[in-house]
Design a protein around this motif. Structure first.
Motif, PDB file in Angstrom:
ATOM      1  N   PHE A 176      -0.463  -2.680   9.919  1.00  0.00           N
ATOM      2  CA  PHE A 176       0.323  -3.468  10.870  1.00  0.00           C
ATOM      3  C   PHE A 176       1.407  -2.617  11.519  1.00  0.00           C
ATOM      4  O   PHE A 176       1.624  -2.677  12.741  1.00  0.00           O
ATOM      5  N   MET A 177       2.093  -1.798  10.726  1.00  0.00           N
ATOM      6  CA  MET A 177       3.122  -0.918  11.274  1.00  0.00           C
ATOM      7  C   MET A 177       2.513   0.109  12.231  1.00  0.00           C
ATOM      8  O   MET A 177       3.086   0.417  13.279  1.00  0.00           O
ATOM      9  N   ALA A 178       1.330   0.646  11.879  1.00  0.00           N
ATOM     10  CA  ALA A 178       0.663   1.595  12.769  1.00  0.00           C
ATOM     11  C   ALA A 178       0.236   0.924  14.065  1.00  0.00           C
ATOM     12  O   ALA A 178       0.326   1.526  15.148  1.00  0.00           O
ATOM     13  N   GLY A 179      -0.229  -0.324  13.969  1.00  0.00           N
ATOM     14  CA  GLY A 179      -0.602  -1.051  15.174  1.00  0.00           C
ATOM     15  C   GLY A 179       0.580  -1.260  16.109  1.00  0.00           C
ATOM     16  O   GLY A 179       0.450  -1.147  17.337  1.00  0.00           O
ATOM     17  N   ALA A 230       3.272   0.693  16.190  1.00  0.00           N
ATOM     18  CA  ALA A 230       3.742   1.999  16.655  1.00  0.00           C
ATOM     19  C   ALA A 230       2.874   2.563  17.773  1.00  0.00           C
ATOM     20  O   ALA A 230       3.393   3.167  18.729  1.00  0.00           O
ATOM     21  N   PHE A 231       1.569   2.359  17.697  1.00  0.00           N
ATOM     22  CA  PHE A 231       0.651   2.972  18.654  1.00  0.00           C
ATOM     23  C   PHE A 231       0.474   2.150  19.923  1.00  0.00           C
ATOM     24  O   PHE A 231      -0.381   2.487  20.747  1.00  0.00           O
ATOM     25  N   ARG A 232       1.268   1.106  20.083  1.00  0.00           N
ATOM     26  CA  ARG A 232       1.187   0.384  21.358  1.00  0.00           C
ATOM     27  C   ARG A 232       1.804   1.182  22.498  1.00  0.00           C
ATOM     28  O   ARG A 232       1.522   0.941  23.661  1.00  0.00           O
ATOM     29  N   ARG A 233       2.637   2.159  22.150  1.00  0.00           N
ATOM     30  CA  ARG A 233       3.244   3.041  23.147  1.00  0.00           C
ATOM     31  C   ARG A 233       2.933   4.491  22.779  1.00  0.00           C
ATOM     32  O   ARG A 233       2.826   4.836  21.610  1.00  0.00           O
ATOM     33  N   ARG A 234       2.765   5.290  23.800  1.00  0.00           N
ATOM     34  CA  ARG A 234       2.483   6.703  23.566  1.00  0.00           C
ATOM     35  C   ARG A 234       3.725   7.408  23.038  1.00  0.00           C
ATOM     36  O   ARG A 234       4.857   7.075  23.402  1.00  0.00           O
ATOM     37  N   PHE A 235       3.527   8.366  22.168  1.00  0.00           N
ATOM     38  CA  PHE A 235       4.615   9.188  21.659  1.00  0.00           C
ATOM     39  C   PHE A 235       4.078  10.593  21.436  1.00  0.00           C
ATOM     40  O   PHE A 235       2.849  10.819  21.406  1.00  0.00           O
ATOM     41  N   PHE A 236       4.966  11.527  21.254  1.00  0.00           N
ATOM     42  CA  PHE A 236       4.572  12.924  21.112  1.00  0.00           C
ATOM     43  C   PHE A 236       3.759  13.116  19.835  1.00  0.00           C
ATOM     44  O   PHE A 236       4.190  12.760  18.737  1.00  0.00           O
ATOM     45  N   GLY A 237       2.586  13.683  19.979  1.00  0.00           N
ATOM     46  CA  GLY A 237       1.723  13.941  18.829  1.00  0.00           C
ATOM     47  C   GLY A 237       0.937  12.741  18.357  1.00  0.00           C
ATOM     48  O   GLY A 237       0.401  12.766  17.243  1.00  0.00           O
ATOM     49  N   ASP A 238       0.837  11.674  19.184  1.00  0.00           N
ATOM     50  CA  ASP A 238       0.138  10.470  18.737  1.00  0.00           C
ATOM     51  C   ASP A 238      -1.351  10.730  18.500  1.00  0.00           C
ATOM     52  O   ASP A 238      -1.942  10.196  17.558  1.00  0.00           O
ATOM     53  N   VAL A 242      -1.714  12.485  15.133  1.00  0.00           N
ATOM     54  CA  VAL A 242      -1.481  11.547  14.031  1.00  0.00           C
ATOM     55  C   VAL A 242      -2.679  10.620  13.854  1.00  0.00           C
ATOM     56  O   VAL A 242      -3.086  10.310  12.723  1.00  0.00           O
ATOM     57  N   PHE A 243      -3.262  10.173  14.960  1.00  0.00           N
ATOM     58  CA  PHE A 243      -4.412   9.274  14.880  1.00  0.00           C
ATOM     59  C   PHE A 243      -5.590   9.954  14.187  1.00  0.00           C
ATOM     60  O   PHE A 243      -6.190   9.395  13.264  1.00  0.00           O
ATOM     61  N   TYR A 244      -5.926  11.164  14.608  1.00  0.00           N
ATOM     62  CA  TYR A 244      -7.050  11.862  13.997  1.00  0.00           C
ATOM     63  C   TYR A 244      -6.740  12.263  12.561  1.00  0.00           C
ATOM     64  O   TYR A 244      -7.654  12.372  11.723  1.00  0.00           O
TER      65      TYR A 244
END
Length: 297
Positions: free
Chosen positions: A110-113, A115-123, A126-128
């Motif tokens: 839930f926290m990752a969902g 956080a990833f609604r907006r782009r950030f450096f290194g996203d 982090v996803f991979y």
């Protein structure tokens, strides 16, 4: 003239019936695909059904057909005889471990969902990094997790290293499901709540979580079922006390009675009960949501 018109109507009606009859006929490919699907279902569920049937034999029963009598002897033997293994303890550990994995997977997904609604450096990195463990062999990854915990001075057990190994499997699935759920979330609802004076926490608690409740139940179901049935990542990390999948595996080495089949039947019932509860919760949430929508109109 009237007779000619009547004959024309009769011929046209026959032609229509012929066209309808020809359209109702299924092509030969339908029967081929139906046969393939039937074979697939039989190959998938046939062995399971055989195990369920053989688990209800009487004391004369063996591991193969023909079935000898019918009773609940092997279910009683499963939980009363020590020779069948530590079924009670392993089941208790698996349920506790699955519940712990479910809570952690749900919270972090839930926290990752969010956080990833907006782009950030290194996203992207982090996803991979999060889903990278899906491509690693489970047994090898379990060995690595066990060695890591030993290196930091923590003895392997079901609530330490086994928990970490299973989270490397459940978290990527939970995050991917959460991303799919978040993609359908409309941020306008959050903006409306903030316009009405709601704080960030109130917006999450009163708007985001209720709207995403069915998706959160799905994430919890993924976490629980993946943990409850996990074997490869738990084999090298559970320590001296087995979880239920490990206990079933050890029973195949020394138990030569339908008690093993009875254990498989019990674990299947538990799995289907958990799935049914989660599906029922999703249906209930959607039903209440529909009732509230009707009352608001």
């Amino acid at each position: 003239m009237t007779v000619a018109l009547e004959r024309y109507d009769v011929s046209m009606s026959k032609a229509r019936r012929g066209v309808v009859a020809r359209s109702d006929r299924r092509p030969w490919t339908f029967y081929v695909l139906a046969a393939v699907f039937t074979f697939y279902v039989a190959a998938l569920y046939g062995p399971m059904i055989c195990i369920y049937i053989l688990s209800f034999q009487d004391i004369r029963g063996g591991l193969v057909f023909p079935m000898k009598g019918h009773s609940l002897h092997w279910f009683i033997d499963l939980f009363t005889q020590v020779r069948t293994g530590d079924v009670k303890g392993s089941f208790d550990r698996s349920i506790k471990l699955a519940a712990l994995v479910t809570v952690i997977t749900l919270v972090f997904s839930f926290m990752a969902g969010l956080a990833f609604r907006r782009r950030f450096f290194g996203d992207t990195f982090v996803f991979y990094l999060m889903i990278g463990s899906l491509v690693a062999p489970g047994l090898v990854l379990g060995i690595g997790v066990g060695l890591l915990f030993q290196w930091v001075g923590i003895s392997p057990s079901w609530y330490t290293s086994a928990l970490g190994a299973q989270l490397s499997w459940t978290l990527p699935f939970g995050v991917l499901v959460m991303f799919a759920v978040m993609s359908r979330f409309n941020s306008v609802w959050e903006e409306a709540a903030r316009d009405l004076g709601a704080s960030r926490w109130q917006t999450i608690r009163l708007v985001v979580i209720p709207v995403l409740a069915p998706g959160l139940v799905a994430v919890a179901l993924f976490g629980f079922t993946l943990s409850y049935d996990e074997f490869a990542r738990t084999l090298q990390t559970a320590g001296s006390l087995n979880t239920l999948p490990l206990e079933i595996w050890s029973m195949t080495l020394n138990v030569t009675s339908p008690s093993l089949y009875a254990l498989g039947t019990v674990t299947t019932i538990v799995s289907f009960a958990i799935i049914g509860i989660c599906i029922g919760a999703i249906v209930l949430i959607n039903k209440r949501r529909g009732v509230r929508a009707d009352n608001s109109h």
